[in-house]
Write a protein that holds these residues in place. Structure first.
Motif, PDB file in Angstrom:
ATOM      1  N   LEU A 222      26.693  50.027  38.715  1.00 27.20           N
ATOM      2  CA  LEU A 222      25.900  49.257  37.759  1.00 27.20           C
ATOM      3  C   LEU A 222      26.118  49.811  36.360  1.00 27.20           C
ATOM      4  O   LEU A 222      25.993  51.020  36.144  1.00 27.20           O
ATOM      5  N   PRO A 223      26.462  48.961  35.394  1.00 31.67           N
ATOM      6  CA  PRO A 223      26.630  49.437  34.017  1.00 31.67           C
ATOM      7  C   PRO A 223      25.312  49.989  33.462  1.00 31.67           C
ATOM      8  O   PRO A 223      24.230  49.506  33.806  1.00 31.67           O
ATOM      9  N   ARG A 224      25.408  50.975  32.613  1.00 28.02           N
ATOM     10  CA  ARG A 224      24.231  51.656  32.067  1.00 28.02           C
ATOM     11  C   ARG A 224      23.301  50.694  31.321  1.00 28.02           C
ATOM     12  O   ARG A 224      22.088  50.796  31.442  1.00 28.02           O
ATOM     13  N   ASP A 225      23.852  49.733  30.561  1.00 25.04           N
ATOM     14  CA  ASP A 225      22.984  48.826  29.798  1.00 25.04           C
ATOM     15  C   ASP A 225      22.178  47.906  30.720  1.00 25.04           C
ATOM     16  O   ASP A 225      21.003  47.627  30.465  1.00 25.04           O
ATOM     17  N   VAL A 226      22.798  47.452  31.802  1.00 24.46           N
ATOM     18  CA  VAL A 226      22.092  46.601  32.772  1.00 24.46           C
ATOM     19  C   VAL A 226      21.010  47.427  33.474  1.00 24.46           C
ATOM     20  O   VAL A 226      19.877  46.967  33.666  1.00 24.46           O
ATOM     21  N   TYR A 227      21.350  48.653  33.820  1.00 24.08           N
ATOM     22  CA  TYR A 227      20.402  49.574  34.444  1.00 24.08           C
ATOM     23  C   TYR A 227      19.180  49.765  33.551  1.00 24.08           C
ATOM     24  O   TYR A 227      18.039  49.641  34.006  1.00 24.08           O
ATOM     25  N   THR A 228      19.421  50.045  32.285  1.00 22.61           N
ATOM     26  CA  THR A 228      18.324  50.290  31.353  1.00 22.61           C
ATOM     27  C   THR A 228      17.423  49.068  31.233  1.00 22.61           C
ATOM     28  O   THR A 228      16.198  49.180  31.312  1.00 22.61           O
ATOM     29  N   GLN A 229      18.019  47.898  31.082  1.00 19.44           N
ATOM     30  CA  GLN A 229      17.245  46.664  30.932  1.00 19.44           C
ATOM     31  C   GLN A 229      16.394  46.397  32.177  1.00 19.44           C
ATOM     32  O   GLN A 229      15.210  46.101  32.079  1.00 19.44           O
ATOM     33  N   GLN A 230      16.994  46.548  33.352  1.00 19.96           N
ATOM     34  CA  GLN A 230      16.260  46.278  34.585  1.00 19.96           C
ATOM     35  C   GLN A 230      15.198  47.336  34.868  1.00 19.96           C
ATOM     36  O   GLN A 230      14.103  47.024  35.340  1.00 19.96           O
ATOM     37  N   LYS A 231      15.490  48.580  34.543  1.00 26.62           N
ATOM     38  CA  LYS A 231      14.506  49.640  34.757  1.00 26.62           C
ATOM     39  C   LYS A 231      13.293  49.432  33.850  1.00 26.62           C
ATOM     40  O   LYS A 231      12.156  49.589  34.283  1.00 26.62           O
ATOM     41  N   VAL A 232      13.536  49.050  32.601  1.00 27.27           N
ATOM     42  CA  VAL A 232      12.428  48.758  31.688  1.00 27.27           C
ATOM     43  C   VAL A 232      11.585  47.611  32.235  1.00 27.27           C
ATOM     44  O   VAL A 232      10.352  47.675  32.228  1.00 27.27           O
ATOM     45  N   GLU A 233      12.227  46.569  32.740  1.00 21.52           N
ATOM     46  CA  GLU A 233      11.491  45.437  33.304  1.00 21.52           C
ATOM     47  C   GLU A 233      10.633  45.869  34.491  1.00 21.52           C
ATOM     48  O   GLU A 233       9.467  45.487  34.590  1.00 21.52           O
ATOM     49  N   ILE A 234      11.207  46.651  35.385  1.00 18.43           N
ATOM     50  CA  ILE A 234      10.469  47.083  36.579  1.00 18.43           C
ATOM     51  C   ILE A 234       9.312  47.996  36.194  1.00 18.43           C
ATOM     52  O   ILE A 234       8.189  47.822  36.688  1.00 18.43           O
ATOM     53  N   LEU A 235       9.555  48.948  35.305  1.00 11.04           N
ATOM     54  CA  LEU A 235       8.477  49.842  34.891  1.00 11.04           C
ATOM     55  C   LEU A 235       7.363  49.081  34.177  1.00 11.04           C
ATOM     56  O   LEU A 235       6.180  49.355  34.379  1.00 11.04           O
ATOM     57  N   THR A 236       7.736  48.100  33.372  1.00 13.40           N
ATOM     58  CA  THR A 236       6.742  47.270  32.693  1.00 13.40           C
ATOM     59  C   THR A 236       5.931  46.474  33.708  1.00 13.40           C
ATOM     60  O   THR A 236       4.702  46.372  33.603  1.00 13.40           O
ATOM     61  N   ALA A 237       6.615  45.919  34.706  1.00 12.80           N
ATOM     62  CA  ALA A 237       5.919  45.163  35.752  1.00 12.80           C
ATOM     63  C   ALA A 237       4.952  46.068  36.515  1.00 12.80           C
ATOM     64  O   ALA A 237       3.806  45.680  36.770  1.00 12.80           O
ATOM     65  N   LEU A 238       5.386  47.263  36.863  1.00 17.68           N
ATOM     66  CA  LEU A 238       4.516  48.202  37.569  1.00 17.68           C
ATOM     67  C   LEU A 238       3.285  48.533  36.728  1.00 17.68           C
ATOM     68  O   LEU A 238       2.161  48.553  37.241  1.00 17.68           O
ATOM     69  N   ARG A 239       3.494  48.772  35.454  1.00 21.00           N
ATOM     70  CA  ARG A 239       2.378  49.084  34.563  1.00 21.00           C
ATOM     71  C   ARG A 239       1.402  47.903  34.494  1.00 21.00           C
ATOM     72  O   ARG A 239       0.193  48.082  34.568  1.00 21.00           O
ATOM     73  N   LYS A 240       1.935  46.695  34.385  1.00 21.69           N
ATOM     74  CA  LYS A 240       1.078  45.506  34.309  1.00 21.69           C
ATOM     75  C   LYS A 240       0.340  45.251  35.616  1.00 21.69           C
ATOM     76  O   LYS A 240      -0.695  44.596  35.617  1.00 21.69           O
ATOM     77  N   LEU A 241       0.877  45.749  36.715  1.00 18.03           N
ATOM     78  CA  LEU A 241       0.188  45.639  38.002  1.00 18.03           C
ATOM     79  C   LEU A 241      -0.830  46.757  38.202  1.00 18.03           C
ATOM     80  O   LEU A 241      -1.459  46.855  39.250  1.00 18.03           O
ATOM     81  N   GLY A 242      -0.984  47.611  37.186  1.00 17.03           N
ATOM     82  CA  GLY A 242      -1.971  48.686  37.249  1.00 17.03           C
ATOM     83  C   GLY A 242      -1.493  49.935  37.947  1.00 17.03           C
ATOM     84  O   GLY A 242      -2.293  50.815  38.268  1.00 17.03           O
ATOM     85  N   GLU A 243      -0.187  50.042  38.168  1.00 14.60           N
ATOM     86  CA  GLU A 243       0.377  51.220  38.824  1.00 14.60           C
ATOM     87  C   GLU A 243       0.490  52.380  37.839  1.00 14.60           C
ATOM     88  O   GLU A 243       0.779  52.185  36.668  1.00 14.60           O
ATOM     89  N   LYS A 244       0.275  53.576  38.339  1.00  9.13           N
ATOM     90  CA  LYS A 244       0.399  54.787  37.531  1.00  9.13           C
ATOM     91  C   LYS A 244       1.878  55.164  37.464  1.00  9.13           C
ATOM     92  O   LYS A 244       2.559  55.225  38.484  1.00  9.13           O
ATOM     93  N   LEU A 245       2.374  55.392  36.249  1.00 11.66           N
ATOM     94  CA  LEU A 245       3.764  55.808  36.065  1.00 11.66           C
ATOM     95  C   LEU A 245       3.805  57.311  35.815  1.00 11.66           C
ATOM     96  O   LEU A 245       2.912  57.865  35.171  1.00 11.66           O
ATOM     97  N   ILE A 246       4.868  57.943  36.311  1.00 16.56           N
ATOM     98  CA  ILE A 246       5.027  59.374  36.046  1.00 16.56           C
ATOM     99  C   ILE A 246       5.443  59.565  34.589  1.00 16.56           C
ATOM    100  O   ILE A 246       5.904  58.626  33.926  1.00 16.56           O
TER     101      ILE A 246
END
Length: 95
Positions: free
Chosen positions: A57-81
């Motif tokens: 996976l290219p680094r830019d795609v990884y970064t974009q998708q990771k940001v999306e997933i972390l944002t989704a987790l945060r919006k679902l009320g999940e605690k992030l490390i």
């Protein structure tokens, strides 16, 4: 009255759908967020980490998708490390 309520419900649904689509670009993230499945989002995040490490996976795609997933987790009320919070702060403009 019923037709008006039905129209309003459809309009609200479309507004929510547009907001989700605007916040997340990856269809899989949209689906998992809509179904409120933080466990599967975290699994997908682990898969991304592996994919980028092996060069699948290219680094830019990884970064974009990771940001999306972390944002989704945060919006679902999940605690992030702390590391994930730092990643979000550093890459907030990646989506």
């Amino acid at each position: 009255m019923y037709a008006e309520r039905s129209f309003m419900t459809a309009h609200i649904y479309q507004a929510i759908q547009a907001a989700i689509s605007q916040a997340f670009k990856t269809p899989e993230v949209i689906r998992l967020f809509a179904k409120k499945q933080p466990g599967q989002l975290r699994t997908r995040l682990a898969e991304l980490d592996c994919d980028v490490m092996v060069g699948k996976l290219p680094r830019d795609v990884y970064t974009q998708q990771k940001v999306e997933i972390l944002t989704a987790l945060r919006k679902l009320g999940e605690k992030l490390i702390t590391e994930d919070e730092a990643f979000l702060a550093a890459n907030a403009s990646a989506t």
